[in-house]
Design a protein around this motif. Structure first.
Motif, PDB file in Angstrom:
ATOM      1  N   UNK A 242       0.842  -1.205   0.000  1.00 39.64           N
ATOM      2  CA  UNK A 242       0.000   0.000   0.000  1.00 39.64           C
ATOM      3  C   UNK A 242       0.869   1.243   0.000  1.00 39.64           C
ATOM      4  N   UNK A 243       1.931   1.231   0.820  1.00 42.62           N
ATOM      5  CA  UNK A 243       2.828   2.373   0.907  1.00 42.62           C
ATOM      6  C   UNK A 243       3.531   2.617  -0.434  1.00 42.62           C
ATOM      7  N   UNK A 244       4.010   1.518  -1.075  1.00 42.87           N
ATOM      8  CA  UNK A 244       4.678   1.659  -2.366  1.00 42.87           C
ATOM      9  C   UNK A 244       3.722   2.211  -3.414  1.00 42.87           C
ATOM     10  N   UNK A 245       2.464   1.754  -3.372  1.00 39.07           N
ATOM     11  CA  UNK A 245       1.462   2.227  -4.334  1.00 39.07           C
ATOM     12  C   UNK A 245       1.205   3.704  -4.111  1.00 39.07           C
ATOM     13  N   UNK A 246       1.100   4.119  -2.834  1.00 35.87           N
ATOM     14  CA  UNK A 246       0.842   5.529  -2.515  1.00 35.87           C
ATOM     15  C   UNK A 246       2.007   6.403  -2.951  1.00 35.87           C
ATOM     16  N   UNK A 247       3.226   5.912  -2.780  1.00 33.62           N
ATOM     17  CA  UNK A 247       4.412   6.677  -3.173  1.00 33.62           C
ATOM     18  C   UNK A 247       4.484   6.841  -4.692  1.00 33.62           C
ATOM     19  N   UNK A 248       4.037   5.797  -5.409  1.00 31.79           N
ATOM     20  CA  UNK A 248       4.115   5.833  -6.866  1.00 31.79           C
ATOM     21  C   UNK A 248       3.033   6.707  -7.470  1.00 31.79           C
ATOM     22  N   UNK A 249       1.952   6.938  -6.727  1.00 34.59           N
ATOM     23  CA  UNK A 249       0.811   7.721  -7.264  1.00 34.59           C
ATOM     24  C   UNK A 249       1.146   9.208  -7.317  1.00 34.59           C
TER      25      UNK A 249
END
Length: 198
Positions: A191-198
């Motif tokens: 979830x954190x990686x997805x949020x950072x990539x967004x």
């Protein structure tokens, strides 16, 4: 369904013959349990080649010791798995094996799950859980494999590991708690990686 003590099951018949040196009877026991022993060895080691070696060694040791086998109220396969566990521990002591492996296709559950998407998702989830199982301490991994992969009762697992049923229950509880925590941490990281990539 309980059988009369005067009537031997087919397996008990083969065991009795094998104890007298009947190689053909032992061959029947090998055919009946070799896949299960291999699967157990594979889940413990994560190495299909090593699992093949351990399976062969298990049955060689079982053949040498079958005359001393005593039925103590647990499945014959539990005795075989105890041999496998001991061989795996000895191997681990001799050579640390820390790499992770995916489940080979031949060990997958072939039940039809539905759509290709559902099948792919289930396979992905299974591999994800398997990777985390490999991260558990050896004793916890053994309990998880025997309880959920080999479908052995607590009493059989306890005999294989030389522990009480209560101790096995505690090990299983800790292993499942560790798995839940590892899966939760992995999900949070995604979830954190997805949020950072967004």
């Amino acid at each position: 369904m309980r059988q009369s003590t005067s009537v031997l099951t087919e397996e008990e018949h083969y065991i009795a013959l094998a104890r007298t040196g009947d190689r053909e009877a032992f061959g029947h026991l090998y055919e009946r349990h070799s896949v299960r022993v291999f699967r157990h060895a594979y889940f413990i080691t994560g190495d299909p080649n090593l699992a093949e070696d351990l399976t062969a060694q298990t049955f060689l040791k079982a053949l040498e010791a079958i005359s001393r086998f005593e039925n103590r109220g647990v499945p014959f396969v539990a005795w075989l798995l105890r041999i496998t566990v001991n061989l795996a521990i000895n191997h681990r002591k001799a050579l640390k094996n820390g790499h992770h492996a995916q489940l080979p296709e031949t060990l997958e559950d072939n039940d039809v799950l539905g759509s290709p998407e559902e099948t792919a998702t289930a396979k992905s989830e299974g591999e994800r859980v398997w990777r985390r199982v490999q991260d558990l301490p050896m004793e916890q991994r053994q309990v998880i494999v025997m309880r959920f992969m080999d479908d052995l009762p607590y009493s059989a697992v306890a005999q294989v590991l030389g522990k009480s049923v209560g101790a096995v229950r505690v090990i299983q509880f800790r292993a499942l708690a560790s798995l839940r925590n590892m899966m939760r941490e992995e999900e949070m990281a995604q979830v954190y990686q997805y949020a950072q990539a967004s």
